[in-house]
Design a protein around this motif. Structure first.
Motif, PDB file in Angstrom:
ATOM      1  N   THR A  60     -13.654  21.411  -6.584  1.00 52.36           N
ATOM      2  CA  THR A  60     -13.989  20.156  -7.510  1.00 52.36           C
ATOM      3  C   THR A  60     -12.821  19.129  -7.345  1.00 52.36           C
ATOM      4  N   THR A  61     -13.227  17.970  -7.267  1.00 53.66           N
ATOM      5  CA  THR A  61     -12.302  16.790  -7.416  1.00 53.66           C
ATOM      6  C   THR A  61     -12.195  15.552  -8.195  1.00 53.66           C
ATOM      7  N   LEU A  62     -11.651  15.556  -8.807  1.00 52.50           N
ATOM      8  CA  LEU A  62     -11.754  13.931  -9.838  1.00 52.50           C
ATOM      9  C   LEU A  62     -10.967  12.924  -9.068  1.00 52.50           C
ATOM     10  N   ARG A  63     -11.654  11.639  -9.148  1.00 55.13           N
ATOM     11  CA  ARG A  63     -10.974  10.471  -8.504  1.00 55.13           C
ATOM     12  C   ARG A  63     -11.059   9.502  -9.678  1.00 55.13           C
ATOM     13  N   LEU A  64     -10.192   8.704  -9.658  1.00 57.12           N
ATOM     14  CA  LEU A  64      -9.882   7.775 -10.888  1.00 57.12           C
ATOM     15  C   LEU A  64      -9.176   6.329 -10.248  1.00 57.12           C
ATOM     16  N   GLU A  65      -9.844   5.199 -10.419  1.00 59.35           N
ATOM     17  CA  GLU A  65      -9.057   4.091 -10.125  1.00 59.35           C
ATOM     18  C   GLU A  65      -9.166   3.084 -11.041  1.00 59.35           C
ATOM     19  N   ASN A  99       1.374  16.839  -3.960  1.00 52.67           N
ATOM     20  CA  ASN A  99       1.211  18.158  -3.663  1.00 52.67           C
ATOM     21  C   ASN A  99      -0.143  18.390  -2.696  1.00 52.67           C
ATOM     22  N   ASP A 100      -0.721  19.446  -2.481  1.00 56.29           N
ATOM     23  CA  ASP A 100      -1.747  19.604  -1.815  1.00 56.29           C
ATOM     24  C   ASP A 100      -3.233  19.582  -2.980  1.00 56.29           C
ATOM     25  N   GLN A 101      -2.637  19.272  -4.063  1.00 56.34           N
ATOM     26  CA  GLN A 101      -3.679  19.204  -5.090  1.00 56.34           C
ATOM     27  C   GLN A 101      -3.904  17.475  -5.542  1.00 56.34           C
ATOM     28  N   LEU A 102      -2.805  16.798  -5.498  1.00 60.75           N
ATOM     29  CA  LEU A 102      -2.524  15.456  -6.377  1.00 60.75           C
ATOM     30  C   LEU A 102      -2.028  14.278  -5.239  1.00 60.75           C
ATOM     31  N   ALA A 103      -2.834  13.296  -5.251  1.00 57.06           N
ATOM     32  CA  ALA A 103      -2.257  12.161  -4.448  1.00 57.06           C
ATOM     33  C   ALA A 103      -2.551  11.065  -5.211  1.00 57.06           C
ATOM     34  N   ILE A 104      -1.558   9.951  -5.340  1.00 57.08           N
ATOM     35  CA  ILE A 104      -1.658   8.527  -6.003  1.00 57.08           C
ATOM     36  C   ILE A 104      -1.672   7.599  -4.986  1.00 57.08           C
ATOM     37  N   ARG A 105      -2.387   6.620  -5.210  1.00 53.14           N
ATOM     38  CA  ARG A 105      -2.140   5.407  -4.135  1.00 53.14           C
ATOM     39  C   ARG A 105      -2.248   4.287  -5.189  1.00 53.14           C
ATOM     40  N   LEU A 106      -1.123   3.436  -4.656  1.00 57.37           N
ATOM     41  CA  LEU A 106      -0.877   1.908  -5.210  1.00 57.37           C
ATOM     42  C   LEU A 106      -1.065   1.016  -4.307  1.00 57.37           C
ATOM     43  N   ASN A 107      -2.128  -0.002  -4.767  1.00 55.94           N
ATOM     44  CA  ASN A 107      -2.113  -1.156  -3.698  1.00 55.94           C
ATOM     45  C   ASN A 107      -1.819  -2.428  -4.843  1.00 55.94           C
ATOM     46  N   ALA A 108      -0.997  -3.378  -4.313  1.00 53.12           N
ATOM     47  CA  ALA A 108      -0.635  -4.499  -4.993  1.00 53.12           C
ATOM     48  C   ALA A 108      -0.909  -5.760  -4.101  1.00 53.12           C
ATOM     49  N   LEU A 109      -0.879  -7.047  -4.894  1.00 52.95           N
ATOM     50  CA  LEU A 109      -1.192  -8.226  -4.350  1.00 52.95           C
ATOM     51  C   LEU A 109      -0.302  -9.248  -5.152  1.00 52.95           C
ATOM     52  N   HIS A 110       0.415 -10.326  -4.376  1.00 54.04           N
ATOM     53  CA  HIS A 110       1.055 -11.312  -4.781  1.00 54.04           C
ATOM     54  C   HIS A 110       0.636 -12.381  -3.836  1.00 54.04           C
ATOM     55  N   LEU A 164      -4.510   1.383  -8.809  1.00 58.70           N
ATOM     56  CA  LEU A 164      -3.897   2.324  -9.126  1.00 58.70           C
ATOM     57  C   LEU A 164      -4.940   3.408  -8.972  1.00 58.70           C
ATOM     58  N   ALA A 165      -4.744   4.473  -8.040  1.00 60.97           N
ATOM     59  CA  ALA A 165      -5.878   5.359  -7.716  1.00 60.97           C
ATOM     60  C   ALA A 165      -5.370   6.677  -7.659  1.00 60.97           C
ATOM     61  N   PHE A 166      -6.099   7.805  -8.460  1.00 63.52           N
ATOM     62  CA  PHE A 166      -5.810   9.089  -8.419  1.00 63.52           C
ATOM     63  C   PHE A 166      -6.515   9.957  -7.731  1.00 63.52           C
ATOM     64  N   LEU A 167      -6.186  10.975  -7.170  1.00 69.87           N
ATOM     65  CA  LEU A 167      -6.977  11.872  -6.745  1.00 69.87           C
ATOM     66  C   LEU A 167      -6.492  13.362  -6.909  1.00 69.87           C
ATOM     67  N   TYR A 168      -7.250  14.193  -7.808  1.00 66.91           N
ATOM     68  CA  TYR A 168      -6.783  15.522  -8.173  1.00 66.91           C
ATOM     69  C   TYR A 168      -7.984  16.484  -7.763  1.00 66.91           C
ATOM     70  N   LYS A 169      -7.310  17.426  -6.986  1.00 71.80           N
ATOM     71  CA  LYS A 169      -8.114  18.624  -6.756  1.00 71.80           C
ATOM     72  C   LYS A 169      -8.132  19.757  -7.727  1.00 71.80           C
ATOM     73  N   ASP A 223       0.786  -1.037  -0.216  1.00 68.45           N
ATOM     74  CA  ASP A 223      -0.029   0.128  -0.279  1.00 68.45           C
ATOM     75  C   ASP A 223       0.953   1.274  -0.061  1.00 68.45           C
ATOM     76  N   TYR A 224       1.076   1.827  -1.214  1.00 70.36           N
ATOM     77  CA  TYR A 224       1.586   3.061  -1.236  1.00 70.36           C
ATOM     78  C   TYR A 224       1.042   4.278  -1.650  1.00 70.36           C
TER      79      TYR A 224
END
Length: 967
Positions: A262-267, A222-233, A252-257, A216-217
């Protein structure tokens, strides 16, 4: 199957970013009259807009604070009158839960639909995601399925990327318009965080040899963009022999303010799993052998007194197929081909010729009726000493029925794979402090394949001292099981776009705080399901002219039980014959393409009065669906059949909760509908089944403290379900086949090949209790108890009418039949049909409904200097006896299940890393009794009671070690 996004969804994909940019541009200037404090959300504010996304960091230990269960709008759970429970991330970590099925033991009134699902012919090879709420059943073919972030998600979700599992009980049509009367579940996935960067790897090992890695990474760029990576083996090793699985996943998930409003979230996620398909029980066709009787040369009549049968009918297939198995030299795993016994050998290459296996001999059961063989017993004394069938006068001894070699023993020859990909996108926008909009899009494709998972005809003993070519048989005296090679694929896709607009007003009413939330939503969803069944066959044979002679081309495999987990790696060419998995050439099989389009509109209101002492929920939802079902290779003319169906339903929700301080009183009414499942059979009249209609009430007391330390419910529920679809509830086809044979006709004539649906009606009521609490900073606990009472109030009305109408015809043929065997078969078929209807009387419990569920778990963290950093948790889960059947007015129940679990953990700091080491123990006391699933439909003991039949074992005591580091 077309896995591409439907064209009607494409504009939404292109327009979504444009809408987001347009909305953010509106914020250049504050709205007229808007206070300066509302002009922007500060950088230190929540990651995403709270109206549509639950911030699970607010959860207090095992207590979930907020939820979307009140209408897909973030609402405090204490103010949501719907019945719901949650398993938080803290609980998942404490128990070492790896997937949703493992979480079910700790939730009230929900169980797996099939305890062996996903593991092959000991249970359903498909649909491990089918869950049974309140004992009502999941519905045909797994029902509507669970959800992920409240999008349909046909998976038993792995916990590697889950923040919370949420169980919503009752119809709750505002939340999910389509579903059972029992409820559904949803998982919340991990959301990128703007407040900090961290990396958290983990390794998990167990004493079965399983090894699992999680990552889980989270990167707060910055205060507008966050990226989260989860992986499994995950390389899993089950406790049973041959129980292996592998999982590989990345999320892989992205959060962009885009702006402060307004926020955009992509997974995006990809997942692949493989596993063995094995069974722990096998039918007895070996007990009739005395250890000496043998066929000395191939085809010679056996010498001895044991009960034997010609291999031409091995597995019960020979007479039905009018074909014979043939032996192929050189394949150590016992591969056989079904082909005409008249197939001529090749003089030029006799060693590679398909040679007939017809004429050999095998053992059969010691019971009077070998066709009613029982399964191998788990231990001596499992069966009564003497048993009989209703049409027999003499009793049979069970002394010779084999015992399974061990609890861990399995046999199997199959393998399953499951692959899926999904993409989720959300745009959240706040126009001002009162008006919010969310646009969400979800696309998901999954493909599940099960290969060589079909059951066998039981285990016989090979009593041939020679092979067909005259050489010595190395497998003489060994039990074996024959099965036909098969492959089934099930592909599903979901494409959904939805939008929800919330208006929230805060003010005063009657001198106290007042909050009014109004929400309007619209969604469009397309679900596609495609199923194919294939049989191992000879692809280039010349002896089949009629498509209905496909059985001559079938390929059978054999497992000798001294090597019970051999897999059948079938070559592409055998003796010059091309071998492949091909569609069954005629009809009556599980092959279809289904396209289901759903359009939904909903209006929702949540009014909170008197400083949130009173919360009132009202809602209405309209669902309209269009379905196109293409059934493939069905019917005597072998033609496809296209069925189109449209229907709609309007459902309502109304509920309220009022608090007297920390004690609340609540009541809730809700409705929903459930359309017939894809590929479901028509009624006996030929018409397509209609949707199931559901409604229910929940009411009771709730305890909730605003500090989040305590949450408890005690409630009663009363619900009804009408027009529940059930496939082939009575063997009507078997009666008509016996009738056709008795009159000298093709057995498949008329209704002799029918596959059909009928309906039931159900009342589901009961009591539920749950409590989660964090009474001390170092103590957290969770407990639940439920008493479901689920009864069928109307059984199979169309089947009853059909039997009543045709019984004189059957009886007339029975009286006219001179062949005693055919007369006996017809008489028994009629009798079984009548017995089934007689046992299906109003008031009978729903199949596999249990009399209670209960669980308790507590975790304590030590604070004194000597034990600082250590924590210990323990608890138990219980499931009451499941209903199995009713015979002669007496109800029969399976076994209750209980297990004690414990965890010992140590947390410390190693350099810059926080480390947590934990040892989880499942089934601490190693409860190892076989758990009864059902009872034999015909065999009874000397007192007239039906005997135990199917069983399974729960997971024995298992140790699991986890090391997790957070940097």
């Amino acid at each position: 199957m077309n896995t591409h996004t439907p064209r009607k969804f494409l504009p939404a994909l292109f327009l979504a970013p444009a809408i987001a940019l347009s909305l953010s541009a509106q914020e250049a200037a504050p709205a007229p009259g808007e206070p300066a404090s509302a002009q922007a959300v500060g950088a230190d504010q929540p990651i995403v807009l709270e109206r549509f996304t639950v911030d699970v960091t607010r959860d207090q230990g095992y207590v979930a604070v907020d939820s979307l269960a009140g209408g897909r709008t973030n609402t405090p759970i204490r103010l949501t009158p719907a019945a719901m429970s949650s398993v938080t991330r803290a609980f998942i970590d404490d128990l070492g839960i790896r997937d949703v099925r493992e979480a079910l033991r700790w939730a009230p009134n929900v169980l797996p639909e099939d305890p062996l699902a996903g593991r092959g012919f000991g249970g359903q090879a498909f649909q491990p995601w089918a869950f049974n709420f309140r004992g009502v059943g999941a519905g045909q073919q797994g029902g509507a399925g669970p959800t992920r972030n409240y999008f349909t998600f046909f998976e038993n979700a792995d916990a590697y990327n889950i923040e919370r599992v949420e169980f919503t009980r009752g119809p709750n049509g505002i939340l999910f318009g389509l579903g059972t009367v029992g409820g559904t579940l949803s998982t919340y996935t991990k959301v990128p965080r703007l407040d900090k960067t961290f990396i958290s790897p983990a390794v998990i090992a167990d004493d079965n040899g399983g090894l699992r890695f999680e990552l889980d990474y989270n990167l707060a760029a910055n205060d507008q963009l966050a990226i989260r990576l989860n992986a499994l083996h995950d390389d899993g090793r089950g406790w049973r022999n041959g129980d292996d699985s592998q999982k590989r996943a990345i999320d892989l998930a992205f959060l962009y303010k885009l702006s402060d409003r307004t926020t955009l979230r992509l997974e995006i996620e990809g997942f692949r799993s493989t596993q063995t398909l094995i069974s722990s029980t096998i039918g007895d066709k070996a007990s009739g052998w005395d250890g000496q009787t043998a066929s000395e040369t191939w085809g010679a009549l056996p010498i001895g007194s044991a009960r034997t049968v010609k291999i031409s009918a091995a597995g019960g297939w020979g007479d039905w197929l009018n074909a014979f198995p043939v032996y192929t030299p050189g394949l150590g795993k016992g591969l056989m081909l079904w082909a005409p016994w008249t197939n001529d050998p090749d003089p030029a290459n006799p060693a590679q010729t398909v040679r007939t296996y017809h004429g050999g001999y095998a053992s059969t059961s010691s019971l009077l009726d070998p066709g009613q063989a029982l399964i191998w017993a788990p231990y001596k004394g499992w069966y009564p000493d003497q048993i009989k069938l209703p049409w027999e006068t003499a009793y049979s001894s069970t002394a010779a029925i084999p015992l399974r070699p061990s609890r861990e023993w399995t046999y199997g020859h199959g393998r399953g794979t499951n692959d899926y990909e999904n993409l989720t996108a959300f745009i959240d926008h706040s126009f001002n402090e009162s008006l919010d909009l969310q646009i969400g899009f979800f696309t998901y494709d999954t493909s599940t394949v099960a290969k060589d998972y079909e059951g066998t005809g039981g285990a016989s003993v090979d009593i041939n001292r020679q092979l067909p070519d005259g050489t010595s048989n190395p497998n003489f005296g060994k039990p074996f099981a024959d099965f036909f090679l098969s492959k089934q694929t099930q592909d599903r896709s979901v494409d959904e776009i939805r939008a929800q607009l919330n208006y929230n007003y805060r003010g005063e009413l009657f001198g106290a705080g007042f909050n009014q939330l109004l929400a309007v939503s619209a969604s469009e969803r397309r679900t596609k399901i495609s199923a194919r069944q294939y049989l191992g066959q000879i692809a280039n044979s010349t002896w089949v002219d009629n498509p209905r002679d496909w059985v001559h081309n079938m390929i059978f495999g054999r497992i000798y039980l001294d090597r019970p987990n051999d897999f059948q790696d079938v070559p592409d060419v055998i003796n010059g014959y091309s071998v492949a998995y091909l569609p069954k050439a005629d009809g009556y099989w599980f092959d279809f393409d289904d396209k289901f389009d759903l359009t939904s509109y909903a209006l929702f209101s949540n009014s909170r009065f008197f400083d949130e002492k009173l919360s009132v929920v009202l809602g209405v939802r309209y669902d309209s669906y269009d379905e196109d079902l293409r059934e493939l290779r069905r019917g005597p003319d072998l033609s496809d059949r296209l069925v189109s169906e449209s229907d709609s339903g309007t459902t309502y929700t109304a509920g309220a909760i009022y608090y007297f301080g920390w004690l609340g009183v609540f009541a809730n009414y809700s409705e929903n509908i459930l359309p017939p499942s894809a590929g479901s059979q028509p009624y006996l009249s030929g018409s397509r089944p209609g949707p199931e209609q559901n409604q229910g009430y929940d009411y009771g007391l709730r305890i909730s403290t605003k500090d989040g330390k305590y949450y408890a419910n005690i409630s009663r529920y009363d619900s009804q379900s009408q027009n529940r679809n059930v496939e082939n509830p009575v063997d009507i086809r078997g009666v008509w086949q016996a009738y056709n044979i008795a009159r000298g006709a093709n057995r498949d004539d008329g209704f002799g090949a029918v596959a059909y649906s009928d309906t039931t009606a159900m009342d589901a009521s009961g009591y539920e209790f749950e409590v989660t609490a964090n009474p001390l900073s170092n103590l957290r606990l969770q407990a639940s108890y439920s008493l479901p009472d689920t009864e069928i109030v109307d059984f199979y009305p169309m089947t009853r009418a059909h039997v009543q109408e045709n019984l004189p015809t059957w009886q007339q043929q029975l009286d006219a039949t001179t062949d005693p065997l055919h007369a006996s078969d017809l008489r028994n078929a009629i009798s079984r049909t009548q017995d089934k209807l007689a046992q299906s009387v109003a008031g009978a419990p729903q199949q596999r409904s249990v009399d209670y569920t209960a669980s308790f778990f507590a975790n304590y963290t030590f604070t004194n200097d000597m034990l600082d950093g250590f924590s210990f948790g323990a608890g138990a889960s219980y499931t009451g006896k499941p209903y199995a059947a009713t015979y002669a007015g007496e109800k029969y129940y399976g076994s209750s299940v209980h297990s004690v679990d414990a965890v010992l953990a140590y947390e410390t700091t190693i350099g810059r890393a926080k480390a947590r080491f934990a040892i989880n123990v499942q089934n601490v006391f190693d409860y190892d009794e076989p758990l009864v699933l059902d009872y034999h439909n015909d065999y009874t003991d000397m007192s007239g009671r039906h005997i135990r039949n199917g069983y399974f074992y729960q997971t024995p005591r298992t140790f699991r070690f986890t090391a997790r580091f957070t940097f």
